[in-house]
Design an enzyme around this catalytic site. Structure first.
Site, PDB file in Angstrom:
ATOM      1  CE1 TYR A  53      49.522  53.742   5.719  1.00 44.56           C
ATOM      2  CE2 TYR A  53      50.650  55.532   6.836  1.00 44.56           C
ATOM      3  CZ  TYR A  53      50.469  54.188   6.612  1.00 44.56           C
ATOM      4  OH  TYR A  53      51.256  53.284   7.281  1.00 44.56           O
ATOM      5  NE  ARG A 176      44.296  41.356  -7.334  1.00 41.71           N
ATOM      6  CZ  ARG A 176      44.771  42.501  -7.819  1.00 41.71           C
ATOM      7  NH1 ARG A 176      43.936  43.488  -8.115  1.00 41.71           N
ATOM      8  NH2 ARG A 176      46.071  42.667  -8.012  1.00 41.71           N
ATOM      9  N   GLY A 241      45.333  46.442   5.869  1.00 40.79           N
ATOM     10  CA  GLY A 241      45.318  47.245   4.651  1.00 40.79           C
ATOM     11  C   GLY A 241      43.892  47.404   4.146  1.00 40.79           C
ATOM     12  CE  LYS A 323      57.768  46.393  -1.799  1.00 40.65           C
ATOM     13  NZ  LYS A 323      56.393  46.638  -1.302  1.00 40.65           N
TER      14      LYS A 323
END
Length: 331
Positions: A53, A176, A241, A323
């Site tokens: 990160y 995807r 990201g 989540k």
């Protein structure tokens, strides 16, 4: 208190361990002590643990960038006193949120409505704020324009589709897996593109022959590079990201000839650049849009803190459907 901690970067399941009977650190002025109720497992948390990160941990470190809890005490200051006893969403605390207690600046907590579940309140910041800030505050996508996004079946991607319906811009959504196409169409996506199909620039040109001037990408690598190649001259793309863990490949001559604007977006940095009044207005908008269902997060599963390895496995599973949260204490 109990907490999850890692003493060296690595694969989260291997380096995380549960500590018990850890003393709670003292508060500084302007800070609040929060008894954590629940916290999500976000991709940024996993990258932080593994050392990939943008923010490097001071070891040993407690992970968790956001969550919900109850303010039990404060270190002084008018704002910290106002937060006393409130159930709050917290972002970027001094200590991580995967613990029974965390400490944060009073500026980094936001009271949440009593009607919200802990699960919804725990996901108040990272995904909803990222989606809204990117499309409304940074890109400012005008009505009628196309926005191209990768990872469109993610929670952020779905929020952007709902924001597009509200603010009347159109979305080209890259996924995807074929089974994700119909799900996003039902949600209101204007077009859904399969990453494994023909090259992305060709798919985009057929659907938006006038060109696409706005894009967001959180994948990078080959897909992110194709996304950039599909954009119109003078287009703007936010990179938020790097799920593919591979660099973007962009021909310098393409950048020179098209004038493409590529900008990194990191929510924590963007928030630091806003003044207090603008932040309050921004988070009021986030709260209102969550209440309307536009920025709500789907919750796939909730695990007790002690079952963190099962939770980590589920969080890294493709097609998990929402989540994954850790339940830390009860109200």
């Amino acid at each position: 208190m109990k907490r999850l901690v890692f003493e060296q970067p690595g694969e989260p399941r291997q380096v995380l361990r549960l500590q018990e009977d850890v003393p709670v650190p003292p508060l500084q002025r302007g800070e609040v002590l929060i008894r954590m109720l629940a916290a999500p497992i976000n991709p940024s948390d996993l990258m932080y643990i593994s050392g990939r990160y943008g923010l490097q941990p001071t070891l040993p470190a407690v992970p968790g960038f956001e969550g919900v809890g109850v303010v039990e005490s404060h270190g002084g200051g008018w704002l910290a006193r106002l937060r006393g006893g409130r159930r709050v969403a917290v972002l970027g605390p001094r200590l991580g949120t995967w613990a029974e207690y965390t400490i944060a600046s009073a500026r980094q907590v936001f009271p949440v409505p009593d009607a919200w579940t802990d699960e919804q309140a725990a996901t108040f910041f990272v995904n909803p704020a990222t989606a809204l800030a990117m499309v409304r505050y940074v890109l400012q996508v005008p009505p009628g324009e196309w926005l191209l996004q990768s990872a469109a079946a993610s929670e952020v991607g779905k929020m952007i589709i709902r924001l597009a319906q509200l603010y009347r811009f159109r979305t080209l959504n890259v996924v995807r897996r074929p089974e994700q196409i119909e799900e996003l169409r039902r949600l209101g996506a204007d077009a859904v593109l399969l990453a494994s199909g023909e090259p992305l620039p060709q798919q985009v040109a057929r659907l938006a022959p006038q060109g696409v001037r706005y894009a967001v990408d959180c994948v990078g690598g080959e897909l992110g590079s194709q996304l950039l190649a599909a954009l119109a001259p003078q287009a703007r793309c936010l990179i938020y990201g790097s799920l593919a863990e591979a660099p973007l490949q962009v021909d310098p001559r393409f950048l020179i000839s098209t004038g493409l604007h590529i900008q990194g977006f990191w929510l924590a940095r963007w928030l630091r650049q806003q003044n207090v009044l603008r932040l309050l207005r921004f988070f009021r908008s986030v709260r209102q849009l969550i209440q309307r269902g536009i920025l709500q997060s789907a919750i796939a599963a909730v695990y007790p803190l002690e079952q963190f390895r099962d939770a980590l496995d589920h969080a890294q599973r493709p097609g998990k459907g929402g989540k994954i949260l850790l339940r830390i204490t009860s109200r």
